[in-house]
Design an enzyme around this catalytic site. Sequence first.
Site, PDB file in Angstrom:
ATOM      1  N   SER A  61       3.191  -2.390  10.295  1.00 31.37           N
ATOM      2  CA  SER A  61       4.628  -2.504  10.547  1.00 31.37           C
ATOM      3  C   SER A  61       5.233  -3.839  10.107  1.00 31.37           C
ATOM      4  CB  SER A  61       4.942  -2.249  12.020  1.00 31.37           C
ATOM      5  OG  SER A  61       4.663  -0.911  12.359  1.00 31.37           O
ATOM      6  N   HIS A  65      -9.737   1.811   5.239  1.00 39.01           N
ATOM      7  CA  HIS A  65      -8.427   1.893   5.899  1.00 39.01           C
ATOM      8  C   HIS A  65      -8.502   2.860   7.081  1.00 39.01           C
ATOM      9  CE1 HIS A  65      -4.192   2.752   6.566  1.00 39.01           C
ATOM     10  NE2 HIS A  65      -3.926   1.642   5.914  1.00 39.01           N
ATOM     11  N   GLY A  87       2.475   1.963  10.956  1.00 37.66           N
ATOM     12  CA  GLY A  87       3.539   2.964  10.854  1.00 37.66           C
ATOM     13  C   GLY A  87       4.323   3.213  12.135  1.00 37.66           C
ATOM     14  N   ASN A 115       0.860  -1.194   0.000  1.00 40.21           N
ATOM     15  CA  ASN A 115       0.000   0.000   0.000  1.00 40.21           C
ATOM     16  C   ASN A 115       0.893   1.241   0.000  1.00 40.21           C
ATOM     17  OD1 ASN A 115      -1.869   2.005   0.414  1.00 40.21           O
ATOM     18  ND2 ASN A 115      -2.406   1.388   2.505  1.00 40.21           N
ATOM     19  N   GLU A 118      -5.814  -4.457  10.839  1.00 38.10           N
ATOM     20  CA  GLU A 118      -4.658  -3.564  11.000  1.00 38.10           C
ATOM     21  C   GLU A 118      -4.843  -2.726  12.268  1.00 38.10           C
ATOM     22  OE1 GLU A 118      -2.521  -2.479   7.104  1.00 38.10           O
ATOM     23  OE2 GLU A 118      -4.276  -1.232   7.247  1.00 38.10           O
ATOM     24  N   GLY A 175       2.629  -1.299   4.323  1.00 41.53           N
ATOM     25  CA  GLY A 175       2.671   0.118   3.983  1.00 41.53           C
ATOM     26  C   GLY A 175       4.096   0.567   3.687  1.00 41.53           C
ATOM     27  N   GLY A 176       4.738   1.175   4.680  1.00 45.67           N
ATOM     28  CA  GLY A 176       6.059   1.779   4.507  1.00 45.67           C
ATOM     29  C   GLY A 176       7.067   0.897   3.782  1.00 45.67           C
ATOM     30  N   GLU A 184      -6.653   5.134   8.027  1.00 41.65           N
ATOM     31  CA  GLU A 184      -6.370   6.541   7.702  1.00 41.65           C
ATOM     32  C   GLU A 184      -7.589   7.218   7.084  1.00 41.65           C
ATOM     33  OE1 GLU A 184      -2.781   5.635   5.562  1.00 41.65           O
ATOM     34  OE2 GLU A 184      -1.842   5.099   7.455  1.00 41.65           O
ATOM     35  N   LYS A 219      -0.010   4.266  -0.244  1.00 40.24           N
ATOM     36  CA  LYS A 219      -0.655   5.448   0.351  1.00 40.24           C
ATOM     37  C   LYS A 219      -0.430   6.673  -0.554  1.00 40.24           C
ATOM     38  CE  LYS A 219      -0.113   3.246   4.791  1.00 40.24           C
ATOM     39  NZ  LYS A 219      -0.045   3.360   6.236  1.00 40.24           N
TER      40      LYS A 219
HETATM   41  P1  PGA Z   1       2.692   0.149   7.686  1.00 40.01           P
HETATM   42  O1  PGA Z   1       1.237   0.466   7.089  1.00 40.01           O
HETATM   43  O2  PGA Z   1       3.139  -1.150   7.086  1.00 40.01           O
HETATM   44  O3  PGA Z   1       3.527   1.321   7.261  1.00 40.01           O
HETATM   45  O4  PGA Z   1       2.545   0.043   9.161  1.00 40.01           O
HETATM   46  C1  PGA Z   1       0.299  -0.540   6.879  1.00 40.01           C
HETATM   47  C2  PGA Z   1      -0.970   0.027   6.343  1.00 40.01           C
HETATM   48  O5  PGA Z   1      -1.412   1.080   6.819  1.00 40.01           O
HETATM   49  O6  PGA Z   1      -1.585  -0.547   5.439  1.00 40.01           O
END
Ligand code: PGA
Length: 216
Positions: free
Chosen positions: A178, A86, A148, A8, A142, A199-200, A88, A10
């Site tokens: 994470s 999500h 994050g 992802n 999640e 994500g990251g 966010e 983002k």
């Molecule tokens: P992250 O994000 O791997 O950076 O923690 C995961 C996500 O929000 O899908």
Amino acid sequence: MSKIVVGNWKMNGSCTLLRDFKDILQYKNFILALPYTLIHLAKTLNTGALIAAQDCSVFCQSGAYTGEISAVMLKDIGAEYVIIGHSERRRYFAECGDTIAQKIENAINAGLQVIYCVNEDYNQQINNEALQFLENIIVAYEPVSAIGTGNVSDADSITQICDAICELGAKRVMYGGSVNKVNIKEIIQVGKLYGVLVGGASLKIDEIADIIKASI
Ligand code: PGA
């Protein structure tokens, strides 16, 4: 059994970064969730890549909704999946309840596969938003505390929550928060898990390549 890895991006990435990902896009167990602006390019790179959008409109098809992108439009441009709900989106755009339920319905009707995200409030969220769709969508658990932050959940708690979500009627449950190339080795041991949402770490070629290979 091989697990699915969803990257992802983002609100990150560029045409240049996406072109650099050409080899990664060829892995069959990888889905890349892109900003709307990059989906067309991903499809023209001819990698056979599976592409997700990160959201879709609550409005159905087309009409006077300036700035919106419908599920039908995403299908038209070649996306196969869409992320809905999500954390966010819930946090910054106050999405919940009927809005999310409507988005899921729109996506299913358009022929998209739904990756429906829930967090620590999964029980309430699923009951309010997705119970009737649960068998046909992918649920991504999640925890906000893990997104994050580097505070990845341990395999025992992932197992426990995966079981609880399956008891509500889900057939496919992923974990996100994470995930990296080191902790994937433990997470992948959770037998029931359908895959991971990353994500990251999905923005770094070497990191995501290691996560995908560990998941095959
Ligand atoms: P992250 O994000 O791997 O950076 O923690 C995961 C996500 O929000 O899908």
